[in-house]
Design an enzyme around this catalytic site. Structure first.
Site, PDB file in Angstrom:
ATOM      1  N   CYS B  64     -40.467 -24.760 -11.186  1.00  0.00           N
ATOM      2  CA  CYS B  64     -41.468 -23.681 -11.135  1.00  0.00           C
ATOM      3  C   CYS B  64     -41.204 -22.595 -12.180  1.00  0.00           C
ATOM      4  CB  CYS B  64     -41.493 -23.075  -9.746  1.00  0.00           C
ATOM      5  SG  CYS B  64     -39.969 -22.207  -9.332  1.00  0.00           S
ATOM      6  N   ALA B  67     -37.950 -20.686 -11.940  1.00  0.00           N
ATOM      7  CA  ALA B  67     -36.836 -21.442 -12.535  1.00  0.00           C
ATOM      8  C   ALA B  67     -36.829 -21.275 -14.046  1.00  0.00           C
ATOM      9  CB  ALA B  67     -36.926 -22.923 -12.170  1.00  0.00           C
ATOM     10  N   ARG B  98     -27.064 -24.311 -13.290  1.00  0.00           N
ATOM     11  CA  ARG B  98     -27.206 -24.691 -14.699  1.00  0.00           C
ATOM     12  C   ARG B  98     -25.913 -24.307 -15.410  1.00  0.00           C
ATOM     13  NH1 ARG B  98     -31.866 -26.029 -17.159  1.00  0.00           N
ATOM     14  NH2 ARG B  98     -31.403 -24.866 -19.011  1.00  0.00           N
ATOM     15  N   HIS B 196     -40.837 -19.335 -18.950  1.00  0.00           N
ATOM     16  CA  HIS B 196     -40.277 -19.036 -20.275  1.00  0.00           C
ATOM     17  C   HIS B 196     -41.092 -17.915 -20.922  1.00  0.00           C
ATOM     18  CE1 HIS B 196     -39.220 -23.601 -20.366  1.00  0.00           C
ATOM     19  NE2 HIS B 196     -38.315 -22.920 -19.690  1.00  0.00           N
TER      20      HIS B 196
END
Lengths: 460, 543
Positions: B64, B67, B98, B196
């Site tokens: 999503c 994230a 991550r 992003h």
């Protein structure tokens, strides 16, 4: 220092959670649904949740974890996710052909107010659920309780939906397992087998999340409680429910719907909780306890007495889920260890009360906290104030273990940096020996690594 | 398992495979998925359906917007407190999962080992969570004394109307540190990609240009879209330092908010992951006149090419000589390992389905080893990542993406670099390419199958058809694929290995390929009695 900002100065917090000792409901619902044969979990929300939950379970088991999602967009978040779920049901049965779709919700669909029951009924009315196939739904808002609550909600949904009372009483006992590993589920069945007792275990993730490598991938592995078995639970003599947080609501639902009485007992971790579980099974199934079980018990007691010198007075910090923490601290206290710090992010007033009841006579200095801001940051601060000899909890404890140089036993969910939990049980008497073996190894490894050369021991 | 398809005359035409895959779908789904699967022909420009909404129930691998924003872009920055406003899950799942490595200097803060959350409860959903968010910020400030706090919205936040930006403004005024919010609710956009963009906007608006730093090097650069998974950025940093390049800031592996704040004083921006960071690169060019180039440090030859491109940009003889010296020395080591590994893995078949850039970048490493990539795709890339940036003007923004803000950026009169604009024009006249990314498809062989947002059903069919020697994807696919007896290399987490970037990384990757492709371990899958006649027991306990 990995956790360089953690100091011993505890400030009361009312809003900020740091390094939680819990996660959110849907992953519990997903895990429970994987313990039903031929079932595909479905996450009704935006797709990020589903990916995160699958990833966490996969990291824990090193196994495939399947689930579908409604993949909400901004539009569905405003107008509701009915169309998404209907379309998902259609696609899932058409492409992936499960016997059952087990739908759970997320904070998104819950905040919007999607009525899962109504949407599933519409799917039924619209003919989107093929003959002989089923869609079960549980409401699992992430802003209530924790992952354990989600597990309980899904479990409750299964018995409410499938279990059915007929006129025929079956000579079998239901076992509702709390959130334990596939290895533990297998051990519970083995113990019942030793007692020559017919049982139905729900859920059952053995042979689902510990499958062999044989060059083929099976989307629906051979394990899992079958639908027929869940149906038959309505005709059982009694339910033994292991763990209040994870299983009580399902046990109550089964009692209400099918008049199957239940006994609530602890997850059988350690000596006394296993004793109570064995006795509960014996009473529920009206069977005697065989000698071979007494022998297993004796072996556990034997190891405890043999190794008492390494256990006595050892200070332990634990974190995790209420149903597994309570029997674990009881086990530690029985061996004269001191579980001085206990935290669980899962709320519920009964937890601290029960924990203190277990601890008050022998470990009056113990600090217990659960619910809001009962997190691993707080526990670490307590450790900074006064150190411990052993840590027991999930993988996230490794940062504290390294910073503070404390022996560490991995236990609970998730364990994403070691294996073993899927294959070797910690429930039952033999499971108790495994817990002991791991605690002793951790303690002794530290003694070996840090003792002066002249007192380095060959034998212990 | 033996390969049934002959690859000697190029890759086989996968038309039948595509048909079989689509045959399983309802008509509307088949139509949509058909656009997302392209049988590649590098000689032609082909259009792929990408960055469109996920089909419900299809078993996607996508995540999503949260994230993409918190997990990917802001997560790797060590000196900011990333406070997640929402129920506990979102914070928990993005906690250390991550592998963004960081190496803060002694005494400098590192908040990456912590997960911060407002842990919203039902009463916060009913009555709103702004008051709790403010308290959480105060508590975080009291305990940790950070210089920046980022607030990340999760799904319910947008729905209940909590205004994280207003809270950020109030708290910034109260505490006197930089506090800013991100509306990265999980339902926005169609994937991580929107996150992003939102992260890029937030950093650009609230951080970039906040401080100045005295010039410390002759060649000042920023590396963008490199997240230091498994130490990738460390390896690139090592090479830069040896070449004499001054790396001001990396977005955002091994980064600090402080370094973003003065990153506008660079002479050049270099973009690794085009998908996640091209927005900031574009905005920095508009506002400060800093040109950007696409680079790739995955693969030894690509690394050499990228280093030469950087040297050509600066046009400094000393730098060029140093770059050649480093390349020569490093390539000597790389080629020795390649020569040892290549004969053992050459001709093997690989496929790769990774987020938004690696499915392309890693093809260079495979080319160096003679491994053929038969099929590849992204989870959430856009058409420009597949087809090249020249298609950007033709991309239709659909209803699902329309609400992701495009910042309007204007020239910063004080800091605008006219000298760089002139330099750019001069180089461009000589054929040097700026802000150019040609995408993955032109680099792939004819008849390779390009698939966007691949799902579980398609994965099964791909394995059945190609019987690949190696599948590259993520943790959710790993154990599925391996049950088939096909090894899977995680190209998100690197299976806890790495680095794989630059020269040292190439060596690591070659060795990893040798381990995975030249091993006999997969031959242990069948039990020795599998193909033996069964013996009927006569002395068993039941007999």
């Amino acid at each position: 220092m990995l956790l360089r900002h953690t100091t011993s100065e505890v400030k009361e917090r009312k809003a900020l959670t740091v390094n939680p000792a819990k996660t959110c409901q849907p992953v519990g619902a997903m895990y429970a649904a994987l313990g039903v044969h031929g079932c595909l979990p479905h996450s009704h929300g935006s797709q990020g949740c589903c990916s995160y939950h699958r990833s966490t379970l996969t990291r824990h088991y090193k196994e495939p974890v399947m689930a579908a999602t409604s993949s909400f967009t901004e539009g569905s978040s405003v107008f509701g996710g009915q169309a998404n779920l209907l379309q998902a049901i259609d696609n899932i049965f058409g492409i992936y052909d499960p016997d059952i779709i087990a739908v759970h919700s997320t904070c998104l669909s819950e905040t919007i107010g999607d009525d899962l029951g109504q949407i599933v009924k519409k799917a039924q009315d619209d003919g989107k659920i093929p003959e002989g196939k089923f869609v079960v739904q549980a409401s699992t808002p992430s802003y209530v309780g924790s992952h354990v609550t989600g597990y309980a909600n899904m479990l409750e949904a299964f018995v409410k939906y499938f279990s059915f009372k007929t006129d025929e009483k079956l000579r079998q006992v239901n076992m509702l397992s709390g959130w334990v590993e596939p290895s533990d589920m297998r051990e519970l069945k083995r113990i019942a087998g030793l007692m020559k007792l017919k049982t139905v275990l729900l859920p059952d993730t053995s042979d689902v999340l510990d499958t062999p490598m044989d060059g083929t991938y099976k989307m629906y592995p051979k394990g899992g409680t079958t639908r027929e078995e869940i149906v038959s639970m309505g005709d059982s003599m009694k339910t033994v429910a292991m763990g209040e947080w994870a299983t009580k609501s399902a046990a109550v639902a089964l009692d209400n719907k099918c008049k199957v009485p239940f006994e609530l007992t602890d997850v059988p971790i350690g000596l006394k909780a296993t004793d109570r579980f064995i006795q509960a099974l014996s009473t529920a199934g009206k069977v005697s306890i065989p000698e071979c079980i007494a022998e297993e018990r004796g072996k556990l007691v034997d190891v405890i007495t043999d190794m008492h010198q390494y256990l006595y007075g050892k200070r332990v910090a634990l974190w995790g889920d209420p149903d597994t923490l309570l029997p674990m601290i009881e086990f530690l206290v029985d061996m004269d260890m001191k579980p001085v710090y206990v935290v669980s992010g899962t709320p519920g007033k009964k937890f601290s009360a029960r924990a203190m009841e277990i601890l008050e006579a022998k470990v009056p200095e113990a600090k217990v906290r659960n619910g809001a801001s009962a997190d691993m940051f707080l526990m670490h601060q307590w450790i900074k104030e006064e150190p411990v000899d052993l840590l027991i909890g999930n993988t996230y404890g490794k940062y504290i273990a390294r910073d503070e140089g404390i022996p560490f036993v991995r236990s609970g969910f998730p364990i994403i940096d070691r294996i073993g939990h899927s294959y070797f049980p910690t429930v039952g008497y033999l499971g108790g020996i495994r817990i002991l073996e791991r605690m002793l190894s951790a303690i002794m490894d530290k003694i070996d690594a840090t003792s002066p050369e002249e007192s380095f021991e060959l034998t212990m | 398992m033996p390969n049934k398809i002959d690859y000697t005359n190029g890759l086989p035409d996968p038309s039948k495979l595509k048909e079989e895959i689509l045959a399983k779908y309802p008509r509307k789904v088949a139509k949509k998925r058909s656009k997302g699967m392209v049988i590649n022909d590098p000689a032609q420009s082909q259009e792929i359906g990408a960055n469109i909404r996920t089909i419900p129930g299809i078993i996607t691998q996508r995540g999503c917007t949260y994230a993409g924003c918190k997990g990917v872009v802001l997560g790797p920055t060590s000196d900011i407190i990333n406070l997640v406003h929402g129920p506990i899950g979102c914070s928990f799942y993005a906690w250390l999962t991550r592998r963004n490595q960081t190496r803060p200097a002694e005494g400098e803060p590192n908040f990456m080992t912590y997960a911060f959350s407002t842990d919203m409860q039902d009463e916060n959903i009913v009555f709103g969570g702004e008051a709790k968010l403010k308290d959480a910020i105060r508590e975080a400030y009291d305990m940790f004394k950070p210089t920046s706090i980022g607030i990340f919205s999760t799904c319910p936040v947008g729905l209940i109307g909590d205004d994280v930006h207003a809270v950020a403004r109030d708290m910034k005024a109260e505490l006197g540190i930089n506090i800013f919010g991100f509306s990265c609710e999980g339902y926005r956009g169609v994937s991580q990609s929107a996150g992003h963009h939102i992260a890029n906007n937030g950093i650009f608006k609230h951080v970039v240009g906040n401080t100045e730093r005295e010039r410390t090097g002759k060649f000042q650069v920023n590396l963008m879209g490199e997240y230091n998974i498994g130490g990738d950025a460390f390896e690139i940093e090592r090479i830069f330092e040896e070449c004499g390049l001054t790396l001001l800031s990396t977005y955002s592996g091994n980064s600090t908010v402080e370094s973003f704040a003065y990153s506008h004083t660079a002479d050049l921006n270099m973009v690794m992951c085009h998908r996640s960071i091209n927005y900031i690169a574009e905005m920095m060019e508009e506002k400060y006149g800093i040109p950007w180039i696409k680079v790739n440090f995955i693969g030894a030859d690509s690394t050499a090419k990228s280093l030469r491109k950087i040297a050509d940009y600066f046009g400094d003889e000393e730098l060029s000589a140093k770059v050649e010296e480093v390349i020569e020395r490093e390539q000597l080591k790389v080629k020795a390992v390649a020569a040892a590994v290549k004969p053992k893995v050459e001709g093997k078949l690989a496929m790769m389905f990774v987020g938004g850039s690696r499915a392309h970048h890693y093809q260079d490493l495979f080319t160096e080893l003679g491994v053929r990539v038969v099929s590849a795709g992204y989870e959430f890339a856009h058409r420009d990542d597949y087809e090249g940036r020249e298609v950007i003007p033709n991309i239709k923004i659909d209803a699902d993406t329309r609400n992701i803000e495009d910042l309007v950026v204007s020239k910063d009169e004080e800091n605008f670099r006219d000298d760089l604009v002139a330099k750019k024009a001069e180089l461009e006249a000589k054929g040097y390419e700026f802000k150019e990314y040609k995408g993955m498809m032109p680099d792939m062989q004819k008849n390779s199958l390009v698939i966007d947002d691949v799902n579980h059903w398609e994965t099964e069919k791909l394995i059945e058809f190609y019987k690949p020697d190696l599948f590259c994807a993520g943790i959710k696919e790993k154990y599925v694929v391996q049950k088939y007896g096909v090894p899977l290399k995680q190209l998100h987490s690197y299976d806890y290995g790495g680095p794989y970037a630059a020269f040292g990384g190439a060596i690591n990757f070659y060795k990893e390929m040798e381990r995975m492709l030249a091993t006999d371990i997969w031959k242990l899958v069948d039990a020795p009695w599998k193909n033996e006649p069964e013996i009927v027991g006569s002395v068993t306990v039941d007999a």
